[in-house]
Design a protein around this motif. Sequence first.
Motif, PDB file in Angstrom:
ATOM      1  N   ASN A 127       3.759  30.036  22.036  1.00  7.56           N
ATOM      2  CA  ASN A 127       3.507  31.261  22.219  1.00  7.56           C
ATOM      3  C   ASN A 127       3.593  31.819  20.065  1.00  7.56           C
ATOM      4  N   LEU A 128       3.579  31.046  19.381  1.00 13.21           N
ATOM      5  CA  LEU A 128       4.326  30.543  18.441  1.00 13.21           C
ATOM      6  C   LEU A 128       2.492  30.617  17.958  1.00 13.21           C
ATOM      7  N   GLY A 129       2.166  30.289  18.567  1.00  8.33           N
ATOM      8  CA  GLY A 129      -0.150  29.439  18.208  1.00  8.33           C
ATOM      9  C   GLY A 129      -0.616  31.496  17.606  1.00  8.33           C
ATOM     10  N   THR A 130      -0.157  32.713  18.506  1.00  3.54           N
ATOM     11  CA  THR A 130      -0.604  33.989  18.657  1.00  3.54           C
ATOM     12  C   THR A 130      -0.417  34.658  16.992  1.00  3.54           C
ATOM     13  N   VAL A 131       0.890  33.893  16.569  1.00  7.26           N
ATOM     14  CA  VAL A 131       1.218  34.047  14.817  1.00  7.26           C
ATOM     15  C   VAL A 131       0.611  33.383  14.630  1.00  7.26           C
ATOM     16  N   PHE A 132       0.172  32.829  14.463  1.00  3.79           N
ATOM     17  CA  PHE A 132      -0.996  31.720  13.696  1.00  3.79           C
ATOM     18  C   PHE A 132      -1.774  31.762  13.749  1.00  3.79           C
ATOM     19  N   ILE A 133      -2.944  32.561  14.591  1.00  5.41           N
ATOM     20  CA  ILE A 133      -4.259  32.294  14.945  1.00  5.41           C
ATOM     21  C   ILE A 133      -4.586  34.147  14.777  1.00  5.41           C
ATOM     22  N   ALA A 134      -3.488  34.986  15.737  1.00  9.96           N
ATOM     23  CA  ALA A 134      -3.785  36.643  15.826  1.00  9.96           C
ATOM     24  C   ALA A 134      -3.596  37.095  15.157  1.00  9.96           C
ATOM     25  N   LEU A 135      -2.537  36.822  14.086  1.00  6.87           N
ATOM     26  CA  LEU A 135      -2.480  37.671  12.685  1.00  6.87           C
ATOM     27  C   LEU A 135      -3.709  37.780  11.861  1.00  6.87           C
ATOM     28  N   PRO A 136      -3.671  36.368  11.219  1.00  3.61           N
ATOM     29  CA  PRO A 136      -5.114  36.990  10.134  1.00  3.61           C
ATOM     30  C   PRO A 136      -5.412  37.563  10.820  1.00  3.61           C
ATOM     31  N   LEU A 137      -6.105  37.605  11.899  1.00  2.35           N
ATOM     32  CA  LEU A 137      -7.316  38.076  12.317  1.00  2.35           C
ATOM     33  C   LEU A 137      -7.340  39.592  12.236  1.00  2.35           C
ATOM     34  N   ALA A 138      -5.728  39.741  12.943  1.00  2.00           N
ATOM     35  CA  ALA A 138      -5.875  40.955  13.182  1.00  2.00           C
ATOM     36  C   ALA A 138      -5.742  41.818  11.805  1.00  2.00           C
ATOM     37  N   LEU A 139      -4.938  41.010  10.276  1.00  2.00           N
ATOM     38  CA  LEU A 139      -5.281  41.438   8.863  1.00  2.00           C
ATOM     39  C   LEU A 139      -6.398  41.480   8.368  1.00  2.00           C
ATOM     40  N   PHE A 140      -7.314  40.287   9.260  1.00  2.00           N
ATOM     41  CA  PHE A 140      -8.851  40.449   8.550  1.00  2.00           C
ATOM     42  C   PHE A 140      -9.450  41.775   9.253  1.00  2.00           C
ATOM     43  N   LEU A 141      -8.786  42.399  10.130  1.00  2.00           N
ATOM     44  CA  LEU A 141      -9.537  43.951  11.131  1.00  2.00           C
ATOM     45  C   LEU A 141      -9.304  44.699  10.640  1.00  2.00           C
ATOM     46  N   GLY A 254      11.862  32.859  26.910  1.00  2.00           N
ATOM     47  CA  GLY A 254      11.105  33.931  25.861  1.00  2.00           C
ATOM     48  C   GLY A 254      11.323  34.592  25.256  1.00  2.00           C
ATOM     49  N   LEU A 255      12.383  34.932  24.884  1.00  2.00           N
ATOM     50  CA  LEU A 255      13.212  36.466  24.724  1.00  2.00           C
ATOM     51  C   LEU A 255      13.928  36.067  23.651  1.00  2.00           C
ATOM     52  N   TYR A 256      14.439  34.542  24.211  1.00  2.00           N
ATOM     53  CA  TYR A 256      15.174  33.956  22.646  1.00  2.00           C
ATOM     54  C   TYR A 256      13.931  33.378  21.346  1.00  2.00           C
ATOM     55  N   SER A 257      13.030  32.971  22.092  1.00  2.00           N
ATOM     56  CA  SER A 257      12.578  32.589  21.329  1.00  2.00           C
ATOM     57  C   SER A 257      11.548  33.084  20.689  1.00  2.00           C
ATOM     58  N   VAL A 258      11.490  34.924  21.070  1.00  2.00           N
ATOM     59  CA  VAL A 258      10.758  36.115  19.907  1.00  2.00           C
ATOM     60  C   VAL A 258      12.026  36.207  19.230  1.00  2.00           C
ATOM     61  N   VAL A 259      12.935  36.155  19.556  1.00  2.00           N
ATOM     62  CA  VAL A 259      13.829  36.783  18.118  1.00  2.00           C
ATOM     63  C   VAL A 259      14.491  36.046  17.173  1.00  2.00           C
ATOM     64  N   PHE A 260      14.275  34.660  17.648  1.00  2.00           N
ATOM     65  CA  PHE A 260      14.603  33.619  17.066  1.00  2.00           C
ATOM     66  C   PHE A 260      13.972  33.022  16.190  1.00  2.00           C
ATOM     67  N   LEU A 261      12.640  32.929  16.804  1.00  2.00           N
ATOM     68  CA  LEU A 261      11.158  32.139  15.926  1.00  2.00           C
ATOM     69  C   LEU A 261      10.493  32.942  16.059  1.00  2.00           C
ATOM     70  N   GLY A 262      10.040  33.821  16.646  1.00  2.00           N
ATOM     71  CA  GLY A 262       8.279  34.702  16.841  1.00  2.00           C
ATOM     72  C   GLY A 262       8.829  35.783  15.758  1.00  2.00           C
ATOM     73  N   LEU A 263       9.776  36.777  15.912  1.00  2.00           N
ATOM     74  CA  LEU A 263       9.877  37.719  14.662  1.00  2.00           C
ATOM     75  C   LEU A 263       9.971  37.524  13.428  1.00  2.00           C
ATOM     76  N   PRO A 264      10.312  36.404  13.967  1.00  2.00           N
ATOM     77  CA  PRO A 264      11.122  35.184  11.432  1.00  2.00           C
ATOM     78  C   PRO A 264       9.557  35.162  10.873  1.00  2.00           C
TER      79      PRO A 264
END
Length: 285
Positions: A127-141, A254-264
């Motif tokens: 799921n963290l792939g969305t951070v590394f791939i989608a975040l730069p794309l979102a900021l680019f847009l 997934g809930l804990y992954s978002v709280v402790f990994l994804g959001l930070p």
Amino acid sequence: MSKEKKRSKLEMTEQPASLVKLYLTVLVIVVITEMIGTKTFSIGPGQVVLLPMLFAVIIGIIITPDLLGAKITKLRDLISMTEVKTAGSYVMIALLPLGVKYGTLVGPNIVQVIKSGPAFLLQELGNLGTVFIALPLALFLGMGREAVGATASICREPTLGVIGEKYGISSPEGTGVLGTYLMGTVFGTIFFGLLGGFAVATGLHPLALAMASGMGSGSMMAAASGALAEAVPEMKDSILAYAATSNMLTGVTGLYSVVFLGLPLVNFMYDKLSPVFDKRNRGEK
């Protein structure tokens, strides 16, 4: 009487009528979509699953012309932005039973989670792939803080609850997570249905693909694993079992992954990347 007091009094008078209209509209949409039911059809080796939720989203967009800038008076009288804003306030309340459901999955299934081995448990890191791939794309847009909510994960129900609780569903982050959630509802089942069928051509083991089908969304999992099972019929039972187990574990972890990994992580990367993209969007060197 001041204008502010008059406006407040008018809003209090209109609120009960607005709520009644909202509840009745939701009830009618639910009845219509349940009558339509789930529609499934194949495109090549892929399978497309259209769930009632998809039809509900489409109907909601059609009867709310303000969302599309339309000027259809009759439709605007049916549902207005007043009801839309009111509905936004009730999203988190509607998600509370779902959050409780995910919470009750942890205790009864903790032994199964432990026994499932590292492959099932570590897949949530994907799921963290969305951070590394989608975040730069979102900021680019050109997205701002909406990108944080939109890219913290694939944005299904656990993420919707976490973002809504932390930032508020009406915040920029809440707008981002809701946008990705709706995009997943509208296009996710179609995309994963096709992906599940065509993924066999990659040469990866069907059971690995089945595990990958469990991304925390029942509709997407059903579409992907169903198409995969049709493509590899001799392993149908195993594929469906692996996909269901994977999806259940993703709902738990997934809930804990978002709280402790994804959001930070997404906030850290946003702080580092947003100044770069802000300069680029302003044309600065």
